[in-house]
Design a protein around this motif. Sequence first.
Motif, mmCIF file in Angstrom:
data_model
loop_
_atom_site.group_PDB
_atom_site.id
_atom_site.type_symbol
_atom_site.label_atom_id
_atom_site.label_comp_id
_atom_site.label_asym_id
_atom_site.label_seq_id
_atom_site.Cartn_x
_atom_site.Cartn_y
_atom_site.Cartn_z
ATOM 1 N N ARG A 129 -3.298 17.913 83.239
ATOM 2 C CA ARG A 129 -2.386 18.808 83.951
ATOM 3 C C ARG A 129 -1.942 20.006 83.126
ATOM 4 O O ARG A 129 -1.195 20.850 83.617
ATOM 5 C CB ARG A 129 -1.132 18.036 84.402
ATOM 6 N N GLY A 130 -2.383 20.104 81.888
ATOM 7 C CA GLY A 130 -1.930 21.190 81.032
ATOM 8 C C GLY A 130 -2.734 22.462 81.224
ATOM 9 O O GLY A 130 -3.619 22.560 82.077
ATOM 10 N N PRO A 131 -2.447 23.479 80.405
ATOM 11 C CA PRO A 131 -3.145 24.768 80.517
ATOM 12 C C PRO A 131 -4.606 24.673 80.072
ATOM 13 O O PRO A 131 -4.931 23.945 79.133
ATOM 14 C CB PRO A 131 -2.342 25.686 79.604
ATOM 15 N N VAL A 132 -5.452 25.407 80.756
ATOM 16 C CA VAL A 132 -6.889 25.386 80.478
ATOM 17 C C VAL A 132 -7.395 26.822 80.371
ATOM 18 O O VAL A 132 -7.079 27.666 81.226
ATOM 19 C CB VAL A 132 -7.660 24.660 81.603
ATOM 20 N N THR A 133 -8.151 27.094 79.335
ATOM 21 C CA THR A 133 -8.838 28.375 79.189
ATOM 22 C C THR A 133 -10.333 28.123 79.292
ATOM 23 O O THR A 133 -10.872 27.287 78.568
ATOM 24 C CB THR A 133 -8.518 29.035 77.844
ATOM 25 N N ILE A 134 -11.001 28.839 80.195
ATOM 26 C CA ILE A 134 -12.442 28.685 80.381
ATOM 27 C C ILE A 134 -13.124 29.933 79.846
ATOM 28 O O ILE A 134 -12.872 31.049 80.310
ATOM 29 C CB ILE A 134 -12.784 28.485 81.873
ATOM 30 N N LEU A 135 -13.972 29.749 78.837
ATOM 31 C CA LEU A 135 -14.719 30.841 78.239
ATOM 32 C C LEU A 135 -16.182 30.709 78.640
ATOM 33 O O LEU A 135 -16.750 29.619 78.580
ATOM 34 C CB LEU A 135 -14.601 30.813 76.716
ATOM 35 N N ARG A 136 -16.776 31.821 79.018
ATOM 36 C CA ARG A 136 -18.180 31.787 79.424
ATOM 37 C C ARG A 136 -18.928 32.927 78.769
ATOM 38 O O ARG A 136 -18.482 34.076 78.798
ATOM 39 C CB ARG A 136 -18.301 31.898 80.953
ATOM 40 N N SER B 91 -16.472 29.208 88.883
ATOM 41 C CA SER B 91 -15.471 29.524 89.909
ATOM 42 C C SER B 91 -15.456 28.508 91.045
ATOM 43 O O SER B 91 -14.420 28.315 91.689
ATOM 44 C CB SER B 91 -15.717 30.922 90.478
ATOM 45 N N SER B 92 -16.580 27.830 91.286
ATOM 46 C CA SER B 92 -16.649 26.888 92.409
ATOM 47 C C SER B 92 -16.404 25.442 92.011
ATOM 48 O O SER B 92 -15.787 24.677 92.760
ATOM 49 C CB SER B 92 -18.023 26.985 93.088
ATOM 50 N N TYR B 93 -16.861 25.046 90.816
ATOM 51 C CA TYR B 93 -16.865 23.625 90.471
ATOM 52 C C TYR B 93 -16.035 23.260 89.233
ATOM 53 O O TYR B 93 -15.829 22.070 88.979
ATOM 54 C CB TYR B 93 -18.304 23.148 90.251
ATOM 55 N N VAL B 94 -15.569 24.256 88.487
ATOM 56 C CA VAL B 94 -14.800 23.951 87.285
ATOM 57 C C VAL B 94 -13.346 24.398 87.434
ATOM 58 O O VAL B 94 -12.429 23.573 87.478
ATOM 59 C CB VAL B 94 -15.430 24.599 86.032
ATOM 60 N N GLU C 139 -4.850 22.770 87.472
ATOM 61 C CA GLU C 139 -3.630 23.394 87.984
ATOM 62 C C GLU C 139 -3.362 24.738 87.325
ATOM 63 O O GLU C 139 -2.840 25.659 87.949
ATOM 64 C CB GLU C 139 -2.428 22.469 87.753
ATOM 65 N N HIS C 140 -3.684 24.856 86.044
ATOM 66 C CA HIS C 140 -3.374 26.071 85.285
ATOM 67 C C HIS C 140 -4.606 26.488 84.497
ATOM 68 O O HIS C 140 -4.778 26.088 83.338
ATOM 69 C CB HIS C 140 -2.196 25.827 84.339
ATOM 70 N N ALA C 141 -5.488 27.276 85.105
ATOM 71 C CA ALA C 141 -6.729 27.682 84.447
ATOM 72 C C ALA C 141 -6.849 29.203 84.433
ATOM 73 O O ALA C 141 -6.562 29.874 85.428
ATOM 74 C CB ALA C 141 -7.936 27.075 85.152
ATOM 75 N N ASP D 51 5.237 23.100 80.918
ATOM 76 C CA ASP D 51 4.804 23.686 82.183
ATOM 77 C C ASP D 51 5.253 25.131 82.197
ATOM 78 O O ASP D 51 6.356 25.448 82.651
ATOM 79 C CB ASP D 51 5.386 22.915 83.367
ATOM 80 N N GLY D 52 4.406 26.017 81.676
ATOM 81 C CA GLY D 52 4.759 27.425 81.612
ATOM 82 C C GLY D 52 5.977 27.648 80.745
ATOM 83 O O GLY D 52 6.024 27.255 79.583
ATOM 84 N N GLU D 53 7.012 28.256 81.315
ATOM 85 C CA GLU D 53 8.218 28.575 80.555
ATOM 86 C C GLU D 53 9.175 27.392 80.432
ATOM 87 O O GLU D 53 10.201 27.483 79.777
ATOM 88 C CB GLU D 53 8.948 29.752 81.208
ATOM 89 N N ARG D 54 8.838 26.283 81.051
ATOM 90 C CA ARG D 54 9.704 25.096 81.008
ATOM 91 C C ARG D 54 9.125 24.013 80.089
ATOM 92 O O ARG D 54 7.931 23.748 80.106
ATOM 93 C CB ARG D 54 9.907 24.521 82.406
ATOM 94 N N THR D 55 10.022 23.388 79.324
ATOM 95 C CA THR D 55 9.679 22.271 78.464
ATOM 96 C C THR D 55 10.500 21.065 78.889
ATOM 97 O O THR D 55 11.713 21.172 79.091
ATOM 98 C CB THR D 55 9.997 22.589 76.987
#
Length: 386
Positions: free
Chosen positions: A185-192, A205-208, A213-215, A315-319
């Motif tokens: 559920r945490g933040p995700v960065t996808i590099l291609r 964009s379709s399957y990953v 929630e946060h990509a 979760d973003g600006e909230r801890t």
Amino acid sequence: MSTPATQPQKVVLVHGYMDDGEIWANVRAGLEERSIASLALSLAGMGDRTDDAGPYTLDRWADDLESQLKGVEGPVILVGHSMGSQIAELAAARLGDRVRALVLINPIPLAGTQLPAEQIAPFQQPDLSLEGQKGFRRSLSTTFPDAELDRLSAVALNVAPTTIAATATAWNDGHPDGRGPSGYRGPVTILRGANDPFVTTEIVSSYVAPRFEHATEASIPDAGHWPHVENPAAVAAKIADTVTTESANERPAQAWQSAFEQKSEEGFAAALALDVRLEASALAKPVQGKDKIKAVMAAVSGVYESLEFVHQVQDGERTYLEWRAAAFGGFAMKGITILKRDEAGLIAEIAIHHRPLGAVMQIASKVGPTLAGVLTPDYFTYTEGK
């Protein structure tokens, strides 16, 4: 008091199909220049672990990764390439808030590529000559350095043919957890890699990306399927950006816990925004302003005989901080504190929830009187219907 929230983050790097941990050498050098600690692992059956027995499955590698991370103190940022992204996601879902962020590089969908037999066969039974391996990597890359091409091609030749077949089958078949939303559920960065012909923008964009929630997505220029080899400086910079962002998010939690260690107004003042707002189950109404709240928190922290922060979720600006404590002669209590940061990284809003009810009552009755001159009695007096 040492908790996962107060320790520096470590970047853990997971390689892909027929590669090894050494493939991350230049990325690790870029991270080291930024004083970011990292660890690169080789998967069972590959690299320096070709003698490790099977099974060679996504679950086995995720179990292995999870086990190795138990020896790593503090929070981690998991980075996975290609098949390694599948493994990193599975491990992250199991490890929960220990994984502050995921970075997925040219990720194969967790559900697998589902290539038909004739298309997966060249990966299950590749040309195991040195030139064959070089040709395979050249076909999916843009600027693969010659020295690393020679090294990795030789590394692949040490992998048993049966291991290669099982590995290709594993990433192609995928994992059942990939058929729905991600368990992480945490933040995700996808590099291609901008020129990758295998993991295309459509696949991402379709399957990953939609499963998280946060990509966020970013392209690595001048790179194909191995951007961490073809353009390691750009990859290291993107990973460092993730570390910096997550460190900024965690700053309020670190400052809050440090203030509880100090039990002083000065400690809390350093963490708080000028117009900070406090709500608590022991208060009848909110408290506004740094001067009042630093005094309230210094008084409350002083009654705790022990305090341990046991879980943290960002979760973003909230801890969200879960804690347990003892006060008033060993009275046990638990609770959750919610911190919202402002743009400067200071705490702008605080919500503190105590349990059981006795904890609320004791704080109101025993701490309230010590705050005369800071808070008026109506902060501790509940009126029916209000």
